[in-house]
Design an enzyme around this catalytic site. Structure first.
Site, PDB file in Angstrom:
ATOM      1  N   ASP A   1       1.067  -1.288  -0.104  1.00  0.00           N
ATOM      2  CA  ASP A   1      -0.235   0.064  -0.071  1.00  0.00           C
ATOM      3  C   ASP A   1       0.834   1.413   0.259  1.00  0.00           C
ATOM      4  OD1 ASP A   1      -1.924   1.658   0.238  1.00  0.00           O
ATOM      5  OD2 ASP A   1      -2.521   1.249   2.314  1.00  0.00           O
TER       6      ASP A   1
ATOM      7  N   ASP B   1      -2.902   2.741  -6.022  1.00  0.00           N
ATOM      8  CA  ASP B   1      -1.734   2.739  -5.059  1.00  0.00           C
ATOM      9  C   ASP B   1      -1.714   1.402  -4.083  1.00  0.00           C
ATOM     10  OD1 ASP B   1      -4.335   3.097  -3.905  1.00  0.00           O
ATOM     11  OD2 ASP B   1      -3.517   4.566  -2.440  1.00  0.00           O
ATOM     12  N   GLU B   2      -2.502   0.301  -4.375  1.00  0.00           N
ATOM     13  CA  GLU B   2      -2.220  -0.844  -3.674  1.00  0.00           C
ATOM     14  C   GLU B   2      -2.667  -2.204  -4.278  1.00  0.00           C
ATOM     15  OE1 GLU B   2      -5.272  -1.520  -0.399  1.00  0.00           O
ATOM     16  OE2 GLU B   2      -6.391   0.041  -1.335  1.00  0.00           O
TER      17      GLU B   2
END
Length: 366
Positions: free
Chosen positions: A14, A108-109
């Site tokens: 993350d 983003d993860e």
């Protein structure tokens, strides 16, 4: 500790305050300052906040006016999604150096299954550390990670040592880790559910574990079995490299509230055109059209209709959306309209995760 289900080595990566970090990286003058990506106007909403801004209580999805009130020195930056996607692709290229079993959750993860990996490295902990270092070397931005036997625990663990940290929950530590955890930290337990659990005397994983399956299903419906299982370390969902979307949608927030259906028709036409573009890009069609209406008092209403055939064209989407709009009178002036299409013609995911087998090693070194 022995488990009677397959053990995997899962990493959840993350990025730390991703959008804000990209802006601070690209504009060094913003480094160390409280910034918010999004609109600072009366109608604006915060998409992301830097850690400097979070100290003042600024959070994503917060109204820009409230964010500015919390942090008078807050700097608003216009989002650049093309740039975020570009950086995201750089990050994913690092993931694929280690495994093809990568399941992105957003820009983003992502989850990574490194049970068997391209580097032949038996330690998921060391792999996570290498990945975080490579991301920093390539993008200049930090990432946090969680490492454990399944996606649920890895996801929870990745939040433990943020920012720029990681946590490994080894197989023998799983049950103790979950028992000591506040239920608010459980992935899938939102604010409303957490408050309900508190009222029922469920504050920690141990409290949750003491409740019977029948009790949890009585109070939480279908989610009850999910809570019953995850607190025992049972979460069989595999890392899915190709996530099949359940719906495709588009929406718009308006600068001025709309008070008449007539004023909304042009807006709906633009939204339907955008939805058509997205559907064509993904080569997807669907049967269920949902109209989303957010009123000026922030209450949300949805109206849906399922057609007997698949559609993807703007005209048919708009025709159904109009029908839904006129279905009943508006409750208030409208600040947001959205149209989504579900019941898609994508191939249904095969329920193979229960059939997948990963040999349970006598010594499962993380």
């Amino acid at each position: 500790m022995d488990f009677d289900f397959p053990l995997r080595k899962i990493i959840h990566v993350d990025m730390d305050a991703f959008y804000a970090s990209v802006e601070q990286h690209d504009n060094p003058e913003l480094k160390g300052k409280p910034i918010a990506v999004g609109g600072g106007s009366k109608r604006g909403v915060v998409s992301a906040a830097s850690y400097e801004a979070r100290k003042f209580g600024v959070r994503s999805a917060m109204a820009g006016s409230i964010a500015r009130r919390n942090c008078p020195d807050l700097i608003f930056v216009k989002p650049r999604f093309d740039r975020y996607k570009e950086v995201s692709m750089q990050i994913r290229s690092v993931f694929f150096e280690y495994t093809d079993l990568v399941e992105p959750l957003s820009l983003d993860e992502a989850y990574l299954d490194v049970t068997e990996n391209k580097k032949g490295n038996p330690s998921a902990t060391l792999i996570a550390r290498e990945i975080r270092q490579k991301i920093f070397d390539k993008t200049g931005m930090t990432a946090s990670a969680g490492i454990s036997i399944n996606k649920f625990i890895a996801k929870v663990a990745s939040d433990c040592n943020k920012p720029n940290g990681q946590k490994t929950v080894n197989p023998e530590e799983v049950l103790e880790f979950l028992e000591e955890l506040d239920v608010r930290k459980f992935y899938g337990v939102g604010k409303v559910t957490a408050e309900k659990m508190y009222r029922l005397g469920i504050f920690t994983g141990l409290d949750l574990k003491k409740k019977s399956l029948e009790f949890l299903e009585d109070h939480f419906g279908k989610s009850g079995s999910y809570y019953y299982n995850v607190v025992r370390g049972i979460h069989l969902s595999s890392v899915k490299p190709h996530r099949i979307p359940k719906s495709v949608g588009a929406e718009r927030t308006f600068f001025e509230n709309l008070s008449s259906e007539i004023f909304m028709l042009e807006k709906l036409e633009n939204i339907a055109a955008e939805l058509e573009r997205r559907l064509q890009k993904s080569e997807i069609a669907g049967k269920t059209v949902t109209l989303k209406i957010k009123y000026s008092d922030f209450t949300l209403q949805t109206r849906s209709k399922t057609l007997p055939y698949f559609i993807a064209s703007k005209d048919l989407i708009l025709e159904t959306a109009k029908e839904l709009l006129y279905q009943s009178s508006l409750e208030n002036s409208v600040r947001l309209l959205g149209i989504s299409l579900a019941n898609l013609n994508t191939e249904k995911e095969k329920k193979s995760e229960e059939k997948e087998t990963v040999l349970v090693q006598l010594k499962f070194d993380f």
